[in-house]
Write a protein that holds these residues in place. Structure first.
Motif, mmCIF file in Angstrom:
data_model
loop_
_atom_site.group_PDB
_atom_site.id
_atom_site.type_symbol
_atom_site.label_atom_id
_atom_site.label_comp_id
_atom_site.label_asym_id
_atom_site.label_seq_id
_atom_site.Cartn_x
_atom_site.Cartn_y
_atom_site.Cartn_z
ATOM 1 N N SER A 245 -106.850 -78.611 -39.894
ATOM 2 C CA SER A 245 -107.471 -78.986 -38.625
ATOM 3 C C SER A 245 -107.677 -77.735 -37.788
ATOM 4 O O SER A 245 -107.474 -76.616 -38.273
ATOM 5 C CB SER A 245 -106.591 -79.993 -37.873
ATOM 6 O OG SER A 245 -105.340 -79.406 -37.555
ATOM 7 N N SER A 247 -110.102 -75.363 -34.913
ATOM 8 C CA SER A 247 -111.493 -74.993 -34.689
ATOM 9 C C SER A 247 -112.083 -74.417 -35.968
ATOM 10 O O SER A 247 -111.368 -73.910 -36.834
ATOM 11 C CB SER A 247 -111.593 -73.964 -33.570
ATOM 12 O OG SER A 247 -110.848 -72.805 -33.887
ATOM 13 N N ASN A 253 -112.416 -82.010 -40.389
ATOM 14 C CA ASN A 253 -113.802 -82.029 -39.910
ATOM 15 C C ASN A 253 -114.765 -82.399 -41.030
ATOM 16 O O ASN A 253 -115.733 -83.140 -40.822
ATOM 17 C CB ASN A 253 -114.186 -80.670 -39.322
ATOM 18 C CG ASN A 253 -113.593 -80.452 -37.944
ATOM 19 O OD1 ASN A 253 -113.092 -81.379 -37.316
ATOM 20 N ND2 ASN A 253 -113.646 -79.219 -37.464
ATOM 21 N N GLU A 256 -114.544 -86.145 -41.631
ATOM 22 C CA GLU A 256 -115.233 -86.918 -40.591
ATOM 23 C C GLU A 256 -116.746 -86.784 -40.686
ATOM 24 O O GLU A 256 -117.480 -87.668 -40.269
ATOM 25 C CB GLU A 256 -114.731 -86.488 -39.222
ATOM 26 C CG GLU A 256 -113.265 -86.881 -38.982
ATOM 27 C CD GLU A 256 -112.704 -86.353 -37.679
ATOM 28 O OE1 GLU A 256 -113.327 -85.412 -37.107
ATOM 29 O OE2 GLU A 256 -111.652 -86.855 -37.237
#
Length: 409
Positions: A245, A247, A253, A256
């Protein structure tokens, strides 16, 4: 099936490689993203367990004489004879879910990879359409073209896979291996089913090996074991190379966004060499599977359309096979992981998980161990089906624990 000493070691090896080639497709690209948020150890444990289960159901199918000894045998006819009209139509619906779902996933996956790897300013549906045209043309030429080009495609795929792993290894951090979140694991089970799916070619395997049971058994175990090794190696290098996880590019990410693992990897590793090899591996892996499943779908639709007159039947079959996946892929270009979930959690689960267990129960013939094991298979695959249906209907929501992984990182 009587033993046939005429089956050579070379035939066993080549057929085993065909098994591996049919297994390795979109599933391997999805596994690290779908399994990653559960942690490395749960991912490996689940992969090994699913390999055992799916190889076992493949062995059950390989022992069904009515299925593997007839040149024109097909699953709906087989289950119609074994389980009646209900069994026939369950197999028809499940097979349609598998084939349409996988073709849609391949199209969406290639579109996503091409656009995101190279940051192209074109919509994903345009890349999808550009791939659809040559892929369906190759598929339309039939099984002979696939057989002739299969060895070359397999060599390209394995060579590209080895290069991808070599380029990714320097970016691995084994500190990530100890973290896990078992609560997310059930959501990845449908894609695990897809990663070990090759059962449609079992009649071909048995005929190629002249119905030699020993050779068939050896072939299936060798082929699926090679696929298992590839899946585990890929899971390990990706989960240890990508952040979970935070940035930037990471596994959650990608999950998702419904992206294959090569997309976030390319952003972390960078470099034109990695992107070119990632594109080659992804397209070759998906194309081999697209052709195999596309040929199966053409045959399947052709059987369903058999009551139609010859010319009308020919006009109907191709559009009915390929236009629905194209339409869904264009309308929902980010459907890659979702399509694999449905194909695996519903179609593959029923046809190559639950129904083989039912066959084992039916033909137990007083053998308590066979009957008990058949019931275990039905129960385990039914749990996966319930989980997938619950997620699709919104009754069950399993998502990555972002707070857990953020705290760990």
């Amino acid at each position: 099936m009587a033993s046939n000493p005429g089956v050579s070691t070379g035939a066993v090896v080549m057929t085993a490689l065909m098994v591996t080639g049919n297994m390795v497709g979109a599933g391997i690209l999805a596994l690290p993203v779908n399994l990653g948020p559960s942690g490395l150890y749960p991912a490996i444990a689940g992969t090994v367990c699913m390999w055992l289960l799916m190889t076992t159901t493949a062995m059950i199918y390989s022992r069904q004489k009515a299925l593997v000894e007839g040149e024109g045998a097909d699953l709906p006819t087989f289950f119609g004879c074994e389980l009646g009209r209900t069994g026939k139509w369950i197999s028809v619906v499940a097979n349609m879910v598998i084939l349409y779902g996988l073709l849609t996933a391949y199209l969406a996956g290639v579109g996503s990879i091409v656009v995101n790897l190279f940051d192209l300013s074109i919509p994903e549906w345009a890349a999808l359409l550009a791939y659809f045209i040559p892929a369906t043309l190759l598929t339309s030429f039939g099984a002979e073209v696939m057989r002739r080009g299969n060895t070359l495609l397999m060599l390209c795929m394995w060579g590209a896979f080895a290069v991808l792993v070599a380029l990714t290894v320097p970016h691995m951090s084994f500190a990530r291996a100890s973290m896990h979140d078992w609560g997310f694991f059930p959501s990845a089970l449908p894609v695990l089913l897809t990663a070990f799916h090759f059962h449609n070619i079992i009649p071909t395997i048995c005929r190629t090996l002249k119905q030699d049971r020993a050779a068939i058994t050896k072939t299936i175990w060798i082929g699926t074991s090679l696929g298992l090794c590839m899946n585990i190696v890929w899971i390990v290098v990706v989960v240890c190379a990508l952040p979970m996880s935070g940035s930037g590019a990471n596994i959650i990410n990608a999950f998702e966004a419904n992206q294959p693992a090569t997309v976030p990897l390319a952003r972390v590793i960078g470099g034109s060499t990695f992107m070119d090899v990632a594109l080659l591996f992804s397209i070759v892996a998906m194309t081999t599977s697209f052709m195999a499943n596309g040929i199966a779908l053409l045959s399947f639709i052709g059987d369903l359309a058999s009551p139609l007159a010859g010319r009308l039947r020919n006009v109907v079959v191709w559009p009915a096979a390929f236009l629905p996946p194209l339409f869904v892929g264009i309308v929902y270009p980010d459907i890659f992981l979702s399509a694999l979930d449905v194909a695996g959690g519903v179609g593959i689960n029923i046809l190559f998980g639950i129904l083989p267990g039912v066959l084992l129960i039916k033909y137990a013939n007083g053998r308590a161990m066979h009957r008990w094991f058949g019931m275990v298979l039905v129960a385990l695959f039914s749990i996966v089906l319930v989980i997938e249906l619950g997620q699709e209907m919104g009754l069950l929501h399993i998502s990555p624990d972002v707070e857990y992984w953020t705290a760990k990182y």
